[in-house]
Design a protein around this motif. Structure first.
Motif, PDB file in Angstrom:
ATOM      1  N   UNK A   1      23.981  37.965 -30.379  1.00  0.00           N
ATOM      2  CA  UNK A   1      23.622  39.050 -29.370  1.00  0.00           C
ATOM      3  C   UNK A   1      24.543  38.887 -28.285  1.00  0.00           C
ATOM      4  N   UNK A   2      25.294  39.936 -27.897  1.00  0.00           N
ATOM      5  CA  UNK A   2      26.216  40.022 -26.593  1.00  0.00           C
ATOM      6  C   UNK A   2      25.543  39.576 -25.399  1.00  0.00           C
ATOM      7  N   UNK A   3      26.026  38.832 -24.587  1.00  0.00           N
ATOM      8  CA  UNK A   3      25.310  38.263 -23.287  1.00  0.00           C
ATOM      9  C   UNK A   3      25.867  38.850 -22.280  1.00  0.00           C
ATOM     10  N   UNK A   4      26.487  39.952 -22.449  1.00  0.00           N
ATOM     11  CA  UNK A   4      27.366  40.644 -21.383  1.00  0.00           C
ATOM     12  C   UNK A   4      26.298  40.922 -20.044  1.00  0.00           C
ATOM     13  N   UNK A   5      25.147  41.713 -20.601  1.00  0.00           N
ATOM     14  CA  UNK A   5      24.267  42.130 -19.790  1.00  0.00           C
ATOM     15  C   UNK A   5      22.818  41.339 -19.362  1.00  0.00           C
ATOM     16  N   UNK A   6      22.979  39.871 -19.633  1.00  0.00           N
ATOM     17  CA  UNK A   6      21.989  39.238 -19.596  1.00  0.00           C
ATOM     18  C   UNK A   6      22.611  37.889 -18.675  1.00  0.00           C
ATOM     19  N   UNK A   7      21.929  37.157 -17.825  1.00  0.00           N
ATOM     20  CA  UNK A   7      22.281  36.067 -17.369  1.00  0.00           C
ATOM     21  C   UNK A   7      21.669  34.807 -17.888  1.00  0.00           C
ATOM     22  N   UNK A   8      22.422  33.663 -17.783  1.00  0.00           N
ATOM     23  CA  UNK A   8      21.942  32.231 -18.587  1.00  0.00           C
ATOM     24  C   UNK A   8      22.051  31.492 -17.201  1.00  0.00           C
ATOM     25  N   UNK A   9      21.006  30.412 -17.225  1.00  0.00           N
ATOM     26  CA  UNK A   9      21.045  29.322 -16.216  1.00  0.00           C
ATOM     27  C   UNK A   9      22.427  28.362 -16.204  1.00  0.00           C
ATOM     28  N   UNK A  10      22.766  28.391 -17.627  1.00  0.00           N
ATOM     29  CA  UNK A  10      23.984  27.598 -17.991  1.00  0.00           C
ATOM     30  C   UNK A  10      24.669  28.281 -19.273  1.00  0.00           C
ATOM     31  N   UNK A  11      26.085  28.559 -18.673  1.00  0.00           N
ATOM     32  CA  UNK A  11      26.766  29.078 -19.542  1.00  0.00           C
ATOM     33  C   UNK A  11      27.621  28.431 -20.756  1.00  0.00           C
TER      34      UNK A  11
END
Length: 432
Positions: free
Chosen positions: A213-223
């Motif tokens: 799943x593309x993570x372009x439009x979500x934010x992660x606390x650690x990338x």
């Protein structure tokens, strides 16, 4: 021909004056144009849209996604006087979308202006004047972070542990996207490795079917996460078992011990493995005291591994099945002819012979059936050593006479003499 020459001479007459007139006319045109300062168009390309008052959405726990790349205006055109146009560049042009003016159709009108000379610009417009948005409720999900390894280490090595610095990840974004995320992982390539690995890997999101799943439009606390992979050397060694104790009366340990598996694969550093030749299960772990049949016991091999060594095969091979063979003893009486008893170690000046008139003697033995049955009384010889007899009896000088001495036999270690065979030996001095 004469006419052509005449025309050429006329063109060349006063050429300097004609050139001066041409230059003067051009300069005059420039002066006129500068005085007039006419309006005209100028286009600037790929102007990013500045988003303002976005907190009006985020404060309501909403997230937005720009659709159709409308956050970049392909071209912005201004109409202004030449003196203004010449001064402006793309960094002066602003395309702005104010979220306080969000419509019910989730669009925002884009306003254009210039950071300089804005009041002196007659017109400013863009190729697209609407910012299109997808607005959803914000959702947050926390997932366990796993580590996937790809490739294979060099033969003779194994991966012992894969440890990420962080084992959980928090994901925030549109509910429609976050709800599809089923797992999060990082990948580490271990191909052809022979030593520990320490690396940073990006977090990858997957749906329930394992699709990325593309993570372009979500934010992660650690990338990205630091991952440490411990790689150990492996070695195959045998398992050796010892026993302690004594079986019940009338039974004996055959000396046969079976270990299953007989060999195990262990792992450790090169230094830790260097001096290990076998894994020893000590005798106190297998006590056969009082046994009347084969003793079977399961041993946890991990309890007897040297420090710094582990089982490479994992817990499925941690236990070793050990069988100590126990048999019932059998007894047997063997007839020994006197001529098969030999005397040795006779001191100088003496001679020795059996003092009894019996021609046959009886030797009682016991032991495992296989060993006892293998004793052939036709080929069994007894031995008497006078020197050993003197040493054991602390006899410094042998005197003539009759002595009772024990006959020794070369028997298997699995055979016990029930009643030692003793005979009378006459010692006499030799005559010249």
């Amino acid at each position: 021909m004469k006419d052509k020459k005449k025309i050429g001479r006329k063109l060349l007459n006063n050429w300097a004056l004609k050139l001066f007139s041409l230059v003067a006319a051009f300069l005059l045109w420039l002066v006129v144009m500068d005085i007039e300062n006419p309006e005209d168009r100028k286009t600037f390309n790929n102007i990013p849209v500045r988003l303002v008052n976005t907190d009006l959405l985020t404060n309501e726990n909403m997230v937005y996604e720009v659709l159709d790349k409308t956050d970049t205006v392909r071209s912005v055109t201004i109409i202004a006087k030449k003196s203004i146009r010449d001064e402006l560049n793309a960094s002066d042009i602003v395309a702005e979308a104010d979220f306080s003016k969000l419509t019910v159709t989730n669009t925002v009108e884009i306003r254009f202006y210039s950071l300089r000379y804005n009041e002196e610009i007659s017109s400013i417009s863009g190729s697209n004047e609407i910012l299109k948005l997808n607005i959803e409720e914000k959702r947050t999900k926390r997932l366990a972070l796993t580590v996937d390894t790809t490739g294979e280490v060099v033969e003779g090595y194994m991966v012992n542990a894969v440890v990420p610095d962080q084992n959980r990840v928090e994901i925030s974004g549109p509910e429609s996207v976050v709800s599809q995320i089923a797992s999060a992982a990082v990948k580490v390539d271990i191909s052809d490795s022979t030593s520990d690995i320490s690396t940073y890997s990006n977090v990858i999101l997957y749906d329930v079917d394992g699709n990325v799943i593309a993570s372009d439009n979500v934010s992660l606390n650690v990338a990205s996460v630091r991952v440490r992979v411990e790689i150990l050397r492996t070695k195959t060694v045998p398992v050796r078992c010892d026993v302690s104790g004594t079986p019940a009366a009338g039974y004996m340990f055959t000396g046969e011990i079976e270990c299953e598996p007989a060999n195990v694969l262990i792992a450790g550093t090169e230094e830790a493995l260097a001096d290990i030749r076998e894994i020893v299960i000590p005798e106190e772990a297998i006590n056969i005291t009082g046994q009347t049949e084969d003793m079977r016991v399961n041993i946890n091999l991990e309890d007897y591994l040297p420090e710094g060594i582990i089982l490479a095969d994992g817990t499925s091979h941690a236990r070793v099945s050990v069988t100590a063979r126990i048999e019932r003893e059998i007894s047997k009486d063997i007839t020994i002819a006197s001529e098969r008893i030999r005397i040795a170690g006779i001191p100088a000046g003496y001679q020795a012979e059996l003092n009894e008139e019996e021609l046959l003697y009886t030797l009682s033995i016991k032991g495992m059936k296989e060993s006892v049955d293998a004793v052939n009384e036709e080929t069994l010889y007894g031995h008497i050593n006078i020197a050993d007899f003197m040493e054991e009896g602390n006899i410094g000088e042998l005197s003539p006479g009759v002595y009772e001495m024990e006959v020794e036999f070369m028997l298997s270690e699995n055979i016990t003499v029930v009643r030692p065979l003793k005979v009378s030996v006459r010692i006499t001095e030799t005559t010249e």
